[in-house]
Design a protein around this motif. Structure first.
Motif, PDB file in Angstrom:
ATOM      1  N   ASP A 248       0.817  -1.214   0.000  1.00  0.00           N
ATOM      2  CA  ASP A 248       0.000   0.000   0.000  1.00  0.00           C
ATOM      3  C   ASP A 248       0.849   1.261   0.000  1.00  0.00           C
ATOM      4  O   ASP A 248       0.352   2.349  -0.285  1.00  0.00           O
ATOM      5  CB  ASP A 248      -0.932  -0.012   1.222  1.00  0.00           C
ATOM      6  CG  ASP A 248      -0.195  -0.397   2.476  1.00  0.00           C
ATOM      7  OD1 ASP A 248      -0.423   0.225   3.524  1.00  0.00           O
ATOM      8  OD2 ASP A 248       0.626  -1.332   2.421  1.00  0.00           O
ATOM      9  N   LEU A 249       2.126   1.153   0.339  1.00  0.00           N
ATOM     10  CA  LEU A 249       2.983   2.336   0.414  1.00  0.00           C
ATOM     11  C   LEU A 249       3.739   2.599  -0.879  1.00  0.00           C
ATOM     12  O   LEU A 249       4.558   3.503  -0.931  1.00  0.00           O
ATOM     13  CB  LEU A 249       4.006   2.161   1.545  1.00  0.00           C
ATOM     14  CG  LEU A 249       3.425   2.039   2.942  1.00  0.00           C
ATOM     15  CD1 LEU A 249       4.551   1.857   3.927  1.00  0.00           C
ATOM     16  CD2 LEU A 249       2.641   3.270   3.283  1.00  0.00           C
TER      17      LEU A 249
ATOM     18  N   MET B  44       2.916   3.702  -3.981  1.00  0.00           N
ATOM     19  CA  MET B  44       2.734   4.936  -4.754  1.00  0.00           C
ATOM     20  C   MET B  44       3.455   6.094  -4.097  1.00  0.00           C
ATOM     21  O   MET B  44       4.068   6.920  -4.771  1.00  0.00           O
ATOM     22  CB  MET B  44       1.237   5.280  -4.882  1.00  0.00           C
ATOM     23  CG  MET B  44       0.554   4.694  -6.085  1.00  0.00           C
ATOM     24  SD  MET B  44       1.307   5.140  -7.634  1.00  0.00           S
ATOM     25  CE  MET B  44       0.387   6.580  -8.088  1.00  0.00           C
ATOM     26  N   LYS B  45       3.390   6.199  -2.792  1.00  0.00           N
ATOM     27  CA  LYS B  45       4.074   7.307  -2.134  1.00  0.00           C
ATOM     28  C   LYS B  45       5.581   7.139  -2.203  1.00  0.00           C
ATOM     29  O   LYS B  45       6.321   8.115  -2.210  1.00  0.00           O
ATOM     30  CB  LYS B  45       3.625   7.396  -0.660  1.00  0.00           C
ATOM     31  CG  LYS B  45       2.287   8.083  -0.509  1.00  0.00           C
ATOM     32  CD  LYS B  45       1.716   7.880   0.858  1.00  0.00           C
ATOM     33  CE  LYS B  45       2.253   8.925   1.817  1.00  0.00           C
ATOM     34  NZ  LYS B  45       1.561   8.849   3.100  1.00  0.00           N
TER      35      LYS B  45
ATOM     36  N   LEU C 185       7.213   6.116  -4.692  1.00  0.00           N
ATOM     37  CA  LEU C 185       7.733   6.325  -6.045  1.00  0.00           C
ATOM     38  C   LEU C 185       8.190   7.749  -6.272  1.00  0.00           C
ATOM     39  O   LEU C 185       8.681   8.072  -7.351  1.00  0.00           O
ATOM     40  CB  LEU C 185       6.654   5.985  -7.078  1.00  0.00           C
ATOM     41  CG  LEU C 185       6.467   4.519  -7.350  1.00  0.00           C
ATOM     42  CD1 LEU C 185       5.309   4.316  -8.284  1.00  0.00           C
ATOM     43  CD2 LEU C 185       7.707   3.959  -7.976  1.00  0.00           C
ATOM     44  N   ILE C 186       8.042   8.613  -5.265  1.00  0.00           N
ATOM     45  CA  ILE C 186       8.423  10.015  -5.445  1.00  0.00           C
ATOM     46  C   ILE C 186       9.907  10.172  -5.784  1.00  0.00           C
ATOM     47  O   ILE C 186      10.231  10.995  -6.642  1.00  0.00           O
ATOM     48  CB  ILE C 186       8.011  10.816  -4.192  1.00  0.00           C
ATOM     49  CG1 ILE C 186       6.490  10.911  -4.171  1.00  0.00           C
ATOM     50  CG2 ILE C 186       8.620  12.187  -4.197  1.00  0.00           C
ATOM     51  CD1 ILE C 186       5.939  11.535  -2.936  1.00  0.00           C
TER      52      ILE C 186
ATOM     53  N   VAL D 151      10.321   9.783  -9.544  1.00  0.00           N
ATOM     54  CA  VAL D 151       9.857  10.924 -10.345  1.00  0.00           C
ATOM     55  C   VAL D 151      10.864  12.071 -10.266  1.00  0.00           C
ATOM     56  O   VAL D 151      11.162  12.749 -11.256  1.00  0.00           O
ATOM     57  CB  VAL D 151       8.464  11.381  -9.862  1.00  0.00           C
ATOM     58  CG1 VAL D 151       7.992  12.579 -10.640  1.00  0.00           C
ATOM     59  CG2 VAL D 151       7.478  10.253 -10.015  1.00  0.00           C
ATOM     60  N   MET D 152      11.443  12.273  -9.071  1.00  0.00           N
ATOM     61  CA  MET D 152      12.410  13.365  -8.936  1.00  0.00           C
ATOM     62  C   MET D 152      13.682  13.073  -9.718  1.00  0.00           C
ATOM     63  O   MET D 152      14.283  13.998 -10.266  1.00  0.00           O
ATOM     64  CB  MET D 152      12.730  13.582  -7.466  1.00  0.00           C
ATOM     65  CG  MET D 152      11.558  14.171  -6.736  1.00  0.00           C
ATOM     66  SD  MET D 152      11.960  14.571  -5.072  1.00  0.00           S
ATOM     67  CE  MET D 152      11.429  16.234  -5.022  1.00  0.00           C
TER      68      MET D 152
ATOM     69  N   GLY E 192      13.692  11.508 -12.487  1.00  0.00           N
ATOM     70  CA  GLY E 192      13.311  11.818 -13.853  1.00  0.00           C
ATOM     71  C   GLY E 192      13.399  13.295 -14.157  1.00  0.00           C
ATOM     72  O   GLY E 192      13.749  13.705 -15.266  1.00  0.00           O
ATOM     73  N   ILE E 193      13.095  14.115 -13.165  1.00  0.00           N
ATOM     74  CA  ILE E 193      13.169  15.557 -13.378  1.00  0.00           C
ATOM     75  C   ILE E 193      14.603  15.993 -13.601  1.00  0.00           C
ATOM     76  O   ILE E 193      14.859  16.923 -14.380  1.00  0.00           O
ATOM     77  CB  ILE E 193      12.541  16.292 -12.186  1.00  0.00           C
ATOM     78  CG1 ILE E 193      11.054  16.050 -12.183  1.00  0.00           C
ATOM     79  CG2 ILE E 193      12.823  17.766 -12.252  1.00  0.00           C
ATOM     80  CD1 ILE E 193      10.341  16.801 -11.126  1.00  0.00           C
TER      81      ILE E 193
ATOM     82  N   PHE F   2       8.039   9.985   6.013  1.00  0.00           N
ATOM     83  CA  PHE F   2       7.634  10.484   4.703  1.00  0.00           C
ATOM     84  C   PHE F   2       7.957  11.961   4.537  1.00  0.00           C
ATOM     85  O   PHE F   2       8.515  12.377   3.525  1.00  0.00           O
ATOM     86  CB  PHE F   2       6.138  10.246   4.502  1.00  0.00           C
ATOM     87  CG  PHE F   2       5.653  10.692   3.166  1.00  0.00           C
ATOM     88  CD1 PHE F   2       4.869  11.812   3.034  1.00  0.00           C
ATOM     89  CD2 PHE F   2       6.002   9.996   2.029  1.00  0.00           C
ATOM     90  CE1 PHE F   2       4.428  12.229   1.797  1.00  0.00           C
ATOM     91  CE2 PHE F   2       5.573  10.400   0.795  1.00  0.00           C
ATOM     92  CZ  PHE F   2       4.779  11.521   0.674  1.00  0.00           C
TER      93      PHE F   2
ATOM     94  N   VAL G 138      10.581  13.629   1.828  1.00  0.00           N
ATOM     95  CA  VAL G 138      10.270  14.644   0.809  1.00  0.00           C
ATOM     96  C   VAL G 138      11.188  15.847   0.965  1.00  0.00           C
ATOM     97  O   VAL G 138      11.688  16.406  -0.015  1.00  0.00           O
ATOM     98  CB  VAL G 138       8.788  15.040   0.902  1.00  0.00           C
ATOM     99  CG1 VAL G 138       8.502  16.221   0.020  1.00  0.00           C
ATOM    100  CG2 VAL G 138       7.918  13.888   0.493  1.00  0.00           C
TER     101      VAL G 138
END
Lengths: 97, 162
Positions: free
Chosen positions: B48-49, B51-52, B54-55, B58-59, B61-62, B128, B132
Protein backbone atom coordinates in the motif's frame (compact mmCIF):
# COMPACT_ATOMS: atom_id res chain seq x y z
CA UNK A 1 -13.25 -26.75 9.77
CA UNK A 2 -13.51 -27.07 6.00
CA UNK A 3 -15.96 -24.17 5.84
CA UNK A 4 -13.39 -21.92 7.58
CA UNK A 5 -10.77 -22.94 5.06
CA UNK A 6 -13.20 -22.23 2.26
CA UNK A 7 -13.99 -18.84 3.77
CA UNK A 8 -10.30 -17.97 3.93
CA UNK A 9 -9.80 -19.09 0.35
CA UNK A 10 -12.70 -16.94 -0.77
CA UNK A 11 -11.27 -13.96 1.09
CA UNK A 12 -7.88 -14.44 -0.52
CA UNK A 13 -9.46 -14.70 -3.96
CA UNK A 14 -11.38 -11.48 -3.36
CA UNK A 15 -8.24 -9.66 -2.29
CA UNK A 16 -6.39 -10.95 -5.34
CA UNK A 17 -9.19 -9.72 -7.56
CA UNK A 18 -9.05 -6.30 -5.94
CA UNK A 19 -5.28 -6.13 -6.45
CA UNK A 20 -5.57 -7.15 -10.10
CA UNK A 21 -8.43 -4.69 -10.59
CA UNK A 22 -6.16 -1.88 -9.40
CA UNK A 23 -3.63 -2.73 -12.13
CA UNK A 24 -5.69 -0.83 -14.71
CA UNK A 25 -5.67 2.39 -12.72
CA UNK A 26 -1.94 2.06 -11.95
CA UNK A 27 -1.12 1.66 -15.63
CA UNK A 28 -3.34 4.61 -16.50
CA UNK A 29 -1.58 6.80 -13.97
CA UNK A 30 1.80 5.64 -15.25
CA UNK A 31 0.84 6.47 -18.83
CA UNK A 32 -0.53 9.90 -17.92
CA UNK A 33 2.48 10.91 -15.83
CA UNK A 34 4.99 9.60 -18.37
CA UNK A 35 3.28 11.52 -21.16
CA UNK A 36 3.10 14.64 -18.99
CA UNK A 37 6.78 14.43 -18.05
CA UNK A 38 7.83 13.98 -21.66
CA UNK A 39 5.54 16.48 -23.36
CA UNK A 40 4.96 19.35 -20.92
CA UNK A 41 8.48 20.68 -20.22
CA UNK A 42 9.86 20.52 -23.75
CA UNK A 43 6.52 21.51 -25.29
CA UNK A 44 6.19 24.56 -23.06
CA UNK A 45 9.82 25.49 -23.84
CA UNK A 46 9.29 25.46 -27.58
CA UNK A 47 5.84 27.05 -27.49
CA UNK A 48 6.89 29.92 -25.23
CA UNK A 49 10.11 30.47 -27.19
CA UNK A 50 8.45 30.51 -30.60
CA UNK A 51 5.23 32.35 -29.84
CA UNK A 52 5.92 34.57 -26.87
CA UNK A 53 9.54 35.34 -26.03
CA UNK A 54 11.13 35.59 -29.45
CA UNK A 55 13.59 33.22 -31.09
CA UNK A 56 16.76 34.49 -29.40
CA UNK A 57 15.58 35.03 -25.83
CA UNK A 58 15.93 31.57 -24.33
CA UNK A 59 16.21 32.08 -20.56
CA UNK A 60 12.50 32.52 -19.67
CA UNK A 61 11.45 29.50 -21.74
CA UNK A 62 14.10 27.46 -19.91
CA UNK A 63 12.71 28.59 -16.58
CA UNK A 64 9.19 27.72 -17.75
CA UNK A 65 10.31 24.23 -18.77
CA UNK A 66 11.91 23.58 -15.38
CA UNK A 67 8.77 24.89 -13.66
CA UNK A 68 6.51 22.60 -15.70
CA UNK A 69 8.63 19.59 -14.73
CA UNK A 70 8.25 20.51 -11.07
CA UNK A 71 4.51 21.00 -11.53
CA UNK A 72 4.27 17.43 -12.83
CA UNK A 73 6.16 16.30 -9.72
CA UNK A 74 3.76 18.17 -7.41
CA UNK A 75 0.81 16.64 -9.25
CA UNK A 76 2.30 13.18 -8.73
CA UNK A 77 2.80 13.79 -5.01
CA UNK A 78 -0.78 15.03 -4.74
CA UNK A 79 -2.17 11.96 -6.54
CA UNK A 80 -0.11 9.63 -4.33
CA UNK A 81 -1.32 11.33 -1.14
CA UNK A 82 -4.93 11.29 -2.35
CA UNK A 83 -4.70 7.58 -3.09
CA UNK A 84 -3.20 7.03 0.34
CA UNK A 85 -6.08 8.86 2.01
CA UNK A 86 -8.64 6.81 0.04
CA UNK A 87 -6.93 3.59 1.06
CA UNK A 88 -6.97 4.64 4.72
CA UNK A 89 -10.71 5.41 4.51
CA UNK A 90 -11.42 2.05 2.92
CA UNK A 91 -9.46 0.26 5.64
CA UNK A 92 -11.42 2.10 8.34
CA UNK A 93 -14.71 1.04 6.74
CA UNK A 94 -13.54 -2.57 6.53
CA UNK A 95 -12.54 -2.60 10.18
CA UNK A 96 -15.91 -1.21 11.24
CA UNK A 97 -17.60 -4.05 9.37
CA UNK B 1 40.14 31.63 -40.44
CA UNK B 2 39.86 34.33 -37.81
CA UNK B 3 41.54 33.80 -34.49
CA UNK B 4 38.41 34.28 -32.39
CA UNK B 5 36.16 32.11 -34.58
CA UNK B 6 38.34 29.06 -35.30
CA UNK B 7 36.80 26.13 -37.15
CA UNK B 8 37.09 23.84 -34.15
CA UNK B 9 34.88 26.07 -31.97
CA UNK B 10 31.65 24.14 -32.68
CA UNK B 11 33.32 21.06 -31.18
CA UNK B 12 33.08 22.72 -27.78
CA UNK B 13 29.44 23.66 -28.34
CA UNK B 14 28.48 20.13 -29.26
CA UNK B 15 30.54 18.78 -26.37
CA UNK B 16 28.40 20.98 -24.11
CA UNK B 17 25.20 19.59 -25.61
CA UNK B 18 26.38 16.02 -25.19
CA UNK B 19 27.71 16.43 -21.66
CA UNK B 20 24.50 18.11 -20.45
CA UNK B 21 22.32 15.21 -21.44
CA UNK B 22 24.83 12.40 -20.84
CA UNK B 23 25.81 13.25 -17.26
CA UNK B 24 22.37 14.27 -16.10
CA UNK B 25 20.88 11.03 -17.40
CA UNK B 26 23.69 9.11 -15.71
CA UNK B 27 22.63 10.70 -12.44
CA UNK B 28 18.95 10.12 -13.13
CA UNK B 29 19.55 6.46 -14.01
CA UNK B 30 21.52 5.89 -10.83
CA UNK B 31 18.81 7.61 -8.79
CA UNK B 32 16.01 5.61 -10.40
CA UNK B 33 17.77 2.28 -9.99
CA UNK B 34 18.95 2.79 -6.42
CA UNK B 35 15.55 4.05 -5.27
CA UNK B 36 13.90 1.23 -7.20
CA UNK B 37 15.86 -1.35 -5.23
CA UNK B 38 14.55 0.04 -1.95
CA UNK B 39 11.00 0.43 -3.25
CA UNK B 40 10.78 -3.10 -4.57
CA UNK B 41 12.19 -4.45 -1.31
CA UNK B 42 9.68 -2.47 0.69
CA UNK B 43 6.84 -3.20 -1.70
CA UNK B 44 6.89 -6.91 -1.01
CA UNK B 45 5.94 -6.30 2.62
CA UNK B 46 3.82 -3.13 2.37
CA UNK B 47 2.31 -2.79 -1.11
CA UNK B 48 0.00 0.00 0.00
CA UNK B 49 2.98 2.34 0.41
CA UNK B 50 4.32 1.90 -3.10
CA UNK B 51 2.73 4.94 -4.75
CA UNK B 52 4.07 7.31 -2.13
CA UNK B 53 7.51 5.73 -2.30
CA UNK B 54 7.73 6.33 -6.05
CA UNK B 55 8.42 10.02 -5.45
CA UNK B 56 12.24 9.59 -5.60
CA UNK B 57 11.85 7.97 -9.02
CA UNK B 58 9.86 10.92 -10.34
CA UNK B 59 12.41 13.36 -8.94
CA UNK B 60 15.24 11.48 -10.61
CA UNK B 61 13.31 11.82 -13.85
CA UNK B 62 13.17 15.56 -13.38
CA UNK B 63 16.97 15.67 -13.17
CA UNK B 64 17.09 14.13 -16.64
CA UNK B 65 14.56 16.72 -17.83
CA UNK B 66 16.87 19.49 -16.63
CA UNK B 67 19.70 18.07 -18.73
CA UNK B 68 17.37 17.74 -21.71
CA UNK B 69 16.21 21.35 -21.40
CA UNK B 70 19.77 22.69 -21.24
CA UNK B 71 20.91 20.67 -24.23
CA UNK B 72 17.90 21.82 -26.28
CA UNK B 73 18.70 25.37 -25.20
CA UNK B 74 22.31 25.09 -26.38
CA UNK B 75 21.33 23.40 -29.65
CA UNK B 76 19.15 26.40 -30.40
CA UNK B 77 22.23 28.58 -30.41
CA UNK B 78 24.26 26.44 -32.81
CA UNK B 79 23.98 27.02 -36.54
CA UNK B 80 26.28 26.41 -39.50
CA UNK B 81 25.41 29.75 -41.12
CA UNK B 82 26.17 32.21 -38.31
CA UNK B 83 29.81 32.70 -37.27
CA UNK B 84 30.48 30.79 -34.08
CA UNK B 85 33.07 32.30 -31.79
CA UNK B 86 35.38 30.38 -29.47
CA UNK B 87 33.84 32.44 -26.64
CA UNK B 88 30.42 31.00 -27.45
CA UNK B 89 31.96 27.52 -27.65
CA UNK B 90 33.43 27.79 -24.18
CA UNK B 91 30.21 29.19 -22.79
CA UNK B 92 28.20 26.33 -24.22
CA UNK B 93 30.69 23.79 -22.90
CA UNK B 94 30.55 25.37 -19.44
CA UNK B 95 26.76 25.40 -19.48
CA UNK B 96 26.57 21.77 -20.51
CA UNK B 97 29.12 20.59 -17.99
CA UNK B 98 27.63 22.56 -15.10
CA UNK B 99 24.14 21.23 -15.70
CA UNK B 100 25.34 17.70 -16.42
CA UNK B 101 27.67 17.19 -13.50
CA UNK B 102 25.34 18.82 -10.96
CA UNK B 103 22.64 16.54 -12.32
CA UNK B 104 24.97 13.58 -11.76
CA UNK B 105 25.47 14.66 -8.14
CA UNK B 106 21.79 15.30 -7.57
CA UNK B 107 20.75 11.96 -9.06
CA UNK B 108 23.28 10.21 -6.85
CA UNK B 109 21.85 11.89 -3.77
CA UNK B 110 18.25 11.18 -4.77
CA UNK B 111 19.04 7.51 -5.28
CA UNK B 112 20.67 6.95 -1.93
CA UNK B 113 18.08 8.98 -0.03
CA UNK B 114 15.20 7.30 -1.85
CA UNK B 115 16.58 3.83 -1.15
CA UNK B 116 17.16 4.39 2.57
CA UNK B 117 13.91 6.28 3.14
CA UNK B 118 11.78 3.74 1.26
CA UNK B 119 13.09 1.01 3.52
CA UNK B 120 12.61 3.14 6.64
CA UNK B 121 9.10 4.23 5.60
CA UNK B 122 7.98 0.63 5.98
CA UNK B 123 8.53 0.83 9.73
CA UNK B 124 7.91 4.49 10.52
CA UNK B 125 5.31 6.47 8.61
CA UNK B 126 6.61 9.84 9.81
CA UNK B 127 9.69 9.34 7.70
CA UNK B 128 7.63 10.48 4.70
CA UNK B 129 7.87 14.20 5.42
CA UNK B 130 11.60 13.93 6.11
CA UNK B 131 12.04 11.99 2.87
CA UNK B 132 10.27 14.64 0.81
CA UNK B 133 12.35 17.40 2.41
CA UNK B 134 15.63 15.59 1.79
CA UNK B 135 14.63 14.86 -1.79
CA UNK B 136 13.72 18.48 -2.42
CA UNK B 137 17.13 19.60 -1.17
CA UNK B 138 18.82 16.98 -3.35
CA UNK B 139 16.81 18.14 -6.36
CA UNK B 140 17.72 21.76 -5.78
CA UNK B 141 21.37 20.79 -6.32
CA UNK B 142 20.49 19.94 -9.90
CA UNK B 143 18.42 23.08 -10.21
CA UNK B 144 21.48 25.23 -9.35
CA UNK B 145 23.32 23.72 -12.30
CA UNK B 146 20.35 24.47 -14.55
CA UNK B 147 20.26 28.10 -13.37
CA UNK B 148 23.99 28.58 -14.00
CA UNK B 149 23.60 27.02 -17.46
CA UNK B 150 20.71 29.33 -18.26
CA UNK B 151 22.60 32.43 -17.14
CA UNK B 152 25.71 31.37 -19.06
CA UNK B 153 23.72 30.69 -22.21
CA UNK B 154 22.29 34.20 -22.35
CA UNK B 155 25.80 35.59 -22.89
CA UNK B 156 26.77 33.27 -25.72
CA UNK B 157 25.88 35.81 -28.36
CA UNK B 158 28.43 38.34 -27.15
CA UNK B 159 31.39 36.85 -28.97
CA UNK B 160 32.47 38.62 -32.15
CA UNK B 161 34.73 37.40 -34.94
CA UNK B 162 37.98 39.32 -35.53
Amino acid sequence: MSSKLEQREQQQEQEQQEDNGDMGSVLTKLAIFTAAMVVLPIGSYFLSRDYYFGPKNTTPPGIIAATMANIVLVAFIWVALKEDREDAKREKLKKKQ
Amino acid sequence: MSTSCPPYAPFLGFAGVASAVIFSTLGAAYGTSKAGIGISGMGTLRPDLIMKSLIPVVMAGIIAVYGLVVSVLIIGGLSPDDPYSLYAGFIHLAAGLSCGLTGLAAGHAIGIVGDACARAYMFQSRIFVAMVLMLIFAEVIGLYGLIVALILNTRAGEGACY
